[in-house]
Design an enzyme around this catalytic site. Sequence first.
Site, mmCIF file in Angstrom:
data_model
loop_
_atom_site.group_PDB
_atom_site.id
_atom_site.type_symbol
_atom_site.label_atom_id
_atom_site.label_comp_id
_atom_site.label_asym_id
_atom_site.label_seq_id
_atom_site.Cartn_x
_atom_site.Cartn_y
_atom_site.Cartn_z
ATOM 1 N N HIS A 62 20.866 12.692 0.981
ATOM 2 C CA HIS A 62 20.519 13.108 2.348
ATOM 3 C C HIS A 62 20.053 11.967 3.232
ATOM 4 O O HIS A 62 19.393 12.215 4.237
ATOM 5 C CB HIS A 62 19.399 14.148 2.320
ATOM 6 C CG HIS A 62 19.776 15.451 1.724
ATOM 7 N ND1 HIS A 62 20.198 16.520 2.476
ATOM 8 C CD2 HIS A 62 19.815 15.866 0.442
ATOM 9 C CE1 HIS A 62 20.463 17.542 1.682
ATOM 10 N NE2 HIS A 62 20.229 17.166 0.430
ATOM 11 N N LYS A 68 12.009 17.230 16.072
ATOM 12 C CA LYS A 68 12.410 16.720 14.750
ATOM 13 C C LYS A 68 11.265 15.867 14.230
ATOM 14 O O LYS A 68 10.340 15.559 14.982
ATOM 15 C CB LYS A 68 13.690 15.879 14.855
ATOM 16 C CG LYS A 68 13.621 14.799 15.943
ATOM 17 C CD LYS A 68 14.950 14.066 16.135
ATOM 18 C CE LYS A 68 15.994 14.821 16.919
ATOM 19 N NZ LYS A 68 17.140 15.287 16.147
ATOM 20 N N ARG A 69 11.303 15.468 12.952
ATOM 21 C CA ARG A 69 10.268 14.586 12.448
ATOM 22 C C ARG A 69 10.185 13.322 13.294
ATOM 23 O O ARG A 69 11.184 12.873 13.861
ATOM 24 C CB ARG A 69 10.555 14.206 10.994
ATOM 25 C CG ARG A 69 10.120 15.259 10.006
ATOM 26 C CD ARG A 69 8.622 15.502 10.040
ATOM 27 N NE ARG A 69 7.911 14.492 9.314
ATOM 28 C CZ ARG A 69 7.287 14.692 8.153
ATOM 29 N NH1 ARG A 69 7.274 15.899 7.608
ATOM 30 N NH2 ARG A 69 6.655 13.716 7.545
ATOM 31 N N LYS A 71 15.007 7.862 14.616
ATOM 32 C CA LYS A 71 15.417 8.986 15.462
ATOM 33 C C LYS A 71 15.221 8.672 16.954
ATOM 34 O O LYS A 71 15.774 9.333 17.802
ATOM 35 C CB LYS A 71 14.648 10.242 15.072
ATOM 36 C CG LYS A 71 14.978 10.749 13.649
ATOM 37 C CD LYS A 71 14.145 11.978 13.299
ATOM 38 C CE LYS A 71 14.294 12.405 11.842
ATOM 39 N NZ LYS A 71 15.524 13.180 11.588
ATOM 40 N N THR A 106 20.476 18.787 11.540
ATOM 41 C CA THR A 106 20.852 20.195 11.536
ATOM 42 C C THR A 106 20.301 20.880 12.789
ATOM 43 O O THR A 106 20.860 21.869 13.249
ATOM 44 C CB THR A 106 20.321 20.921 10.276
ATOM 45 O OG1 THR A 106 18.965 20.521 10.056
ATOM 46 C CG2 THR A 106 21.150 20.560 9.054
ATOM 47 N N LYS A 144 21.846 23.787 15.564
ATOM 48 C CA LYS A 144 21.127 24.972 16.054
ATOM 49 C C LYS A 144 21.136 25.014 17.584
ATOM 50 O O LYS A 144 21.316 26.076 18.189
ATOM 51 C CB LYS A 144 19.682 24.972 15.533
ATOM 52 C CG LYS A 144 19.594 25.118 14.008
ATOM 53 C CD LYS A 144 18.219 24.750 13.441
ATOM 54 C CE LYS A 144 18.334 24.510 11.938
ATOM 55 N NZ LYS A 144 17.149 23.846 11.365
HETATM 56 C C1 26W Z 1 9.467 10.655 -0.096
HETATM 57 C C2 26W Z 1 10.848 10.292 -0.140
HETATM 58 C C3 26W Z 1 11.783 11.058 0.654
HETATM 59 C C4 26W Z 1 12.999 10.517 0.890
HETATM 60 C C5 26W Z 1 13.924 11.219 1.572
HETATM 61 C C6 26W Z 1 11.489 12.329 1.119
HETATM 62 C C7 26W Z 1 12.428 13.044 1.809
HETATM 63 C C8 26W Z 1 13.650 12.486 2.027
HETATM 64 C C9 26W Z 1 14.720 13.316 2.683
HETATM 65 C C10 26W Z 1 16.041 12.943 2.106
HETATM 66 C C11 26W Z 1 14.686 13.203 4.147
HETATM 67 C C12 26W Z 1 15.497 14.286 4.795
HETATM 68 O O1 26W Z 1 15.000 15.370 5.033
HETATM 69 N N1 26W Z 1 16.747 13.989 5.145
HETATM 70 C C13 26W Z 1 17.469 14.803 6.101
HETATM 71 O O2 26W Z 1 18.275 15.745 5.427
HETATM 72 C C14 26W Z 1 18.894 16.613 6.363
HETATM 73 C C15 26W Z 1 19.629 17.668 5.575
HETATM 74 O O3 26W Z 1 20.725 17.110 4.926
HETATM 75 C C16 26W Z 1 19.800 15.839 7.289
HETATM 76 O O4 26W Z 1 20.322 16.719 8.240
HETATM 77 C C17 26W Z 1 19.034 14.723 7.991
HETATM 78 O O5 26W Z 1 19.895 13.921 8.744
HETATM 79 C C18 26W Z 1 18.303 13.881 6.972
HETATM 80 O O6 26W Z 1 17.459 12.955 7.613
#
Ligand code: 26W
Length: 824
Positions: free
Chosen positions: A368, A559-560, A565, A669, A673
């Site tokens: 992701h 968003k975060r 971003k 995502t 929406k």
């Molecule tokens: C603590 C390490 C860590 C690393 C990565 C925690 C969480 C992550 C996730 C992979 C971050 C995340 O939420 N990624 C998002 O995933 C969404 C669903 O596929 C995508 O739409 C976003 O672009 C992506 O940033």
Amino acid sequence: MGATHPLALAPVTSPPSTVDGFVKEFLQNLNFERGVTLTSSSPNDRYMALAHTVRDYLQARWLEDQRRQREMQAKGVCYLSAEYLLGRQLDNNLLATRLTDIATEAMAACGIDIDDLRQQEVEPGLGNGGLGRLAACFIDSLATMSVPSIGYGIRYEYGIFRQTFVDGQQVEQPDAWLALGSPWEFPHPEAAQEISFGGHTEKYDDDGVERSRWVPGWNVQAVPYNYMVPGYHNGRVNTLRLWRAVATSAFDLRIFNSGDYEEAVRAQTFAENISKVLYPEDSTPQGKELRLQQQYFFVAASIADFLQHQLAEDYDYEKLPDRVIFQLNDTHPVIAVPEFMRVLVDERGLEWDTAWAITQKCFAYTCHTLLPEALEVWSVDLLGRLLPRHLEIIYRINDDFLEEVRERFGDDEMRIRDMSIISEHPDRSVRMAYLATVAGAKVNGVAELHSQLLRDKVLHDFDEFYPGKFTNVTNGVTPRRFVRLANPRLADLITDALGAGWTVDLERLRGLEAFAEDPEFRARFAEVKAANKRTLSEVLLSRDGFTVSDGHMLDVMVKRLHEYKRQMLKLLHIVTTYESIVSGKVAAADVVPRTFIFGAKAAPGYVMAKRIIHLINAVGSVVNSDPRVEGRLQVLFPPNYNVTLAERVIPAADLSEQISLAGKEASGTGNMKFALNGALTIGTDDGANVEIRELVGDDDFFLFGMSEPEVEALWAQGYKPADFYQKDPQLRAAIDLIASGAFSGGDRSVFEPIVSNLLYDDRFMVLADYASYIAAQARVDAAYADQDAWTRSAILNVARTGFFSSDRSIRDYIDRIWHTPPVL
Ligand code: 26W
């Protein structure tokens, strides 16, 4: 044993689906579940009783479904995810069971406004952002499409923190979402799994074969909590099984017998810490021991649960690939790979090669991210201490793998080092993404561009080594929650135009293209948007005391908070517009009135992200109160953006901000929406924006900024952000205004780190894309001036984005990865 009791074969019965029946159940629940009468009940009592009533309807179907799924023995999906960002459950469950009208009338009959009860529900925020919300959309689609499946995860006692602002700065509060109890869960302590940690391994001789066994040092119990996941109008109810850590009684007893009561209690706290809190880090792993404990805890429990409860006692493990696929939602559950090998080899006595062949067919991995710093690694040191046997297994997997690499490519030590699952720098550690890639039958990215970049860059050597392993599944969102529930007015309008089937067949939205040309339909569509804005205004007034200005374009970025971003880019546009008014370059009256809405949480340790939050609030308080602006600009930042707020904000938005640096956002995502709810997108060629634009068309999408190859080229050429600042007077004026202290009461030091970061260390090329962004915003202003044309565009966005249903994503997973046909 006697004969089966005749009643044991009776079908489980649902309560009657009538208003009277519902009222009766509700009052019974109030009296006997809550122990109160209608008049003595609190709003929470009423919410709980209502939730229990709805749950009873689901429960009857769930019992049937579980029996059926066990009997069928069809191939199913175990979705392994450390996060599920579910959002509120009540409305979704009412919708799925067609009980919304009955429940509304039943509550009215009791003198209760059901809306008041809806507000009582605290959403389970068991996720950080996109990844967790995607998992929630996927389990909704799996149930709706009758795919045999179970979601496994962690029942965090505290979900994502509650965000508050103090003097414009983020302060985190614990999210005690279980404080009043959750009516949606069923604990099953009798089905607990024992999960071990620590200790050491021993070699022993097994009939001439040297084997290894794990002698753990301590253990905890994993208690499953079942959540029901109803399909939409199909009578199906799937399971989400979340694990809670509790101390094992044996452990307690030993210490208790030693007479050390304090120590016994401490041990319990230690065990229960494992599922205590969701890590709020989104993208920068901290390498914390407790996090690895969480990961192993839930996947070990899930694998054991599946093998014990879903398979027959004498099941032939070599047939497992016909029975199950474990989908790894990013690297968080990847420790499941060595755990599965340990179970097959150490516990069930399979040969290593047999076990590995099974494993390589039973796992698939979704990546992701593209940010290198987000790729999880665990230090060998920590792994060896916490999971010594798993570390051995990982080494063996890596040895065998590198052996294969050598056979294919020769002793190319550079390549061996690059592809090794074990990295030596800076410290010896395990690259979880590589482990997942080697073990997985398939590896997928989450949007076309993302999957391509994974193959071309992040995992390039692996793509070459494993032809056909890499694939794409573009993300999607559930139309149940994000159109039907969030936007009932639009849903009704669509149903009027197209009939009812679109909720489970979102491509039917195409039919709206013709209606975009109908002035009467456009007027109704515009009225829906206007009404949604009024609803949002009411919500923001009661929630945050904000008064949203009338008649403004709603320009939304939710968003975060992350530098990639580029909330800063949005902010520079706002400051530029503000500066042009106060410096007299533009008359306030000539500015298209906009209300900017931000929603964003920053990881608690992410200092720059927190500074940017501070600056957004600071700009807001200056701009909102400056009379020279004549009320034409408004900046609102409601704290604690979550699924519940998203459901209000997105349907009201006119403009969707999707402005990440090209090549950084895996998919997004939120972008889907917004488009599905009739907002126009201003966005870069990044993530799923690319596919949105392809479908919507250039005329109805505001594209700006560098493409990914252009980004690469500029880096290669040597990017100097200060040059952009020097050359562009508009940009200079905006940055100078921030640097001057205009938003910090004259104190230049407060936002100085942001300014110097932009000028000298602009990793996400905000300044390089600024001019293009401002130009695109001018096109937005021009387009918005023709309201009727804007509405037509908005309708076309809805009509053309049915592709982004998570039902389609699940269909793609089935066709490309899982091969688990629906069981109807
Ligand atoms: C603590 C390490 C860590 C690393 C990565 C925690 C969480 C992550 C996730 C992979 C971050 C995340 O939420 N990624 C998002 O995933 C969404 C669903 O596929 C995508 O739409 C976003 O672009 C992506 O940033």
